[in-house]
Enzyme design. Structure first.
Site, PDB file in Angstrom:
ATOM      1  N   SER A 118      37.579  43.668  34.412  1.00 43.24           N
ATOM      2  CA  SER A 118      37.683  43.942  35.849  1.00 43.24           C
ATOM      3  C   SER A 118      37.302  45.391  36.138  1.00 43.24           C
ATOM      4  O   SER A 118      36.172  45.795  35.844  1.00 43.24           O
ATOM      5  CB  SER A 118      39.093  43.592  36.326  1.00 43.24           C
TER       6      SER A 118
ATOM      7  N   ASP B 179      36.560  33.119  40.362  1.00 46.04           N
ATOM      8  CA  ASP B 179      36.767  34.559  40.522  1.00 46.04           C
ATOM      9  C   ASP B 179      35.869  35.060  41.646  1.00 46.04           C
ATOM     10  O   ASP B 179      34.660  34.785  41.638  1.00 46.04           O
ATOM     11  CB  ASP B 179      36.410  35.262  39.209  1.00 46.04           C
TER      12      ASP B 179
ATOM     13  N   HIS C 183      40.015  34.991  37.611  1.00 42.83           N
ATOM     14  CA  HIS C 183      40.037  36.410  37.274  1.00 42.83           C
ATOM     15  C   HIS C 183      41.303  36.713  36.466  1.00 42.83           C
ATOM     16  O   HIS C 183      42.396  36.256  36.810  1.00 42.83           O
ATOM     17  CB  HIS C 183      40.036  37.244  38.550  1.00 42.83           C
TER      18      HIS C 183
END
Length: 320
Positions: free
Chosen positions: A164, A259, A289
């Protein structure tokens, strides 16, 4: 690249989403920074699931003073192994070496490489580019001969990895090292990274809410990371904005079907390939995610374990 999502999230992921909804956790954008950090620490911290030869908390010199790190030694034999620098996720605002302890233990165990987790400065106290400069300082430290000798690592086989926002920092650190003529990076592992503006993509719209990371959360993180609007155009803040991505290290890019950042990561993988950079791209159509963190009870997802093995195989193929 046109990554897809499955008809429904994986059953294990669906159970996680139901549990997450049942505890009525605040969305990141619904509370203060301190609320968000406390919630994330509670969600991600727990008893270690992988035993290693040693796990040591240390500090290295950074641009603002000491940068905390955690060194994971898997206990593998031999000299001059690849070394992984890991940058944790959390939207540049939340997260720590503690929240990603299981991830780094698993990474070290799967690869057999020492892993160094970097506790870079978080926004809003340390907005862009402060955290990035901490990560770059860690790269310079890892490339030193003294560090390599101490960790039995090969300074010519340095890996930048992150998930991320950490994937963003890994990509940006690789770009910064290229442009500064800094330490050579042998490989980059970008797990559902932030690389550009995800808002115009199909994934951002179709996964805007209901799948853990929401569109509102993403905007909240960005507001804290960018103290100045002009920084949103900086290529080291969003590497997909860079005109030239040639001569960057080979990459593994991982995305998840459910995501909002899925298409952003895929677009960066495509840009790298177009620039002549070798890329191994994996999209997990029924994942969300953050699924790399789902490797221990109460959320232990087989697909997450498979993804670690796949990344480890990519690294072995490229580095050994």
């Amino acid at each position: 690249m046109t990554p897809q999502r499955a008809d429904e999230p994986h059953p294990d992921v669906q159970r996680f989403l139901e549990r997450y909804e049942s505890i009525e956790a605040l969305s990141f954008d619904e509370g203060t920074v301190e609320d968000a950090r406390g919630m994330f620490e509670k969600l991600r911290s727990g008893e270690p699931v992988v035993d290693l030869e040693s796990v040591e908390d240390r500090a290295i010199e950074g641009p603002r003073g000491d940068v905390p790190i955690r060194v994971y030694e898997p206990g593998t034999d031999g000299e001059e192994r690849p070394l992984v620098l890991y940058f944790h996720g959390g939207g540049w605002v939340v997260g720590s070496v503690d929240t990603h302890d299981d991830t780094c233990r698993k990474f070290a165990d799967e690869t057999g490489y020492p892993v160094v987790s970097v506790d870079y400065g978080l926004a809003p106290e340390y907005p862009f580019p402060e955290g990035l400069l901490d990560c770059y300082a860690a790269l310079e430290w890892a490339a030193e001969a003294e560090t390599a000798a101490e960790l039995r690592a090969d300074p010519d086989r340095l890996v930048l990895a992150g998930d991320s926002a950490g994937g963003n920092l890994a990509a940006a650190t690789a770009l910064l090292a290229r442009d500064r003529g800094g330490p050579d990076v042998a490989y980059q592992v970008l797990l559902y990274p932030v690389t550009g503006d995800p808002r115009p993509t199909d994934a951002f719209e179709e996964n805007a809410e209901g799948y853990f990371l929401s569109a509102a959360d993403s905007s909240w993180f960005e507001r804290h990371y960018f103290a100045r609007d002009v920084d949103r155009g900086n290529v080291y803040a969003l590497p997909r904005r860079a005109h030239d991505l040639s001569d960057l290290p080979p990459a593994t890019v991982v995305t998840a079907g459910f995501d909002p950042l899925r298409d952003d990561g895929a677009a960066y993988a495509e840009r790298l390939e177009e620039a002549g950079v070798p890329v191994s791209y994996h999209n997990y159509e029924d994942m969300i995610h953050g699924f790399f963190g789902m490797i221990s009870a109460p959320v232990d997802v087989d697909v997450a374990h498979e993804a670690y093995a796949r990344v480890a195989a990519d690294l072995e193929s490229a580095l050994e």
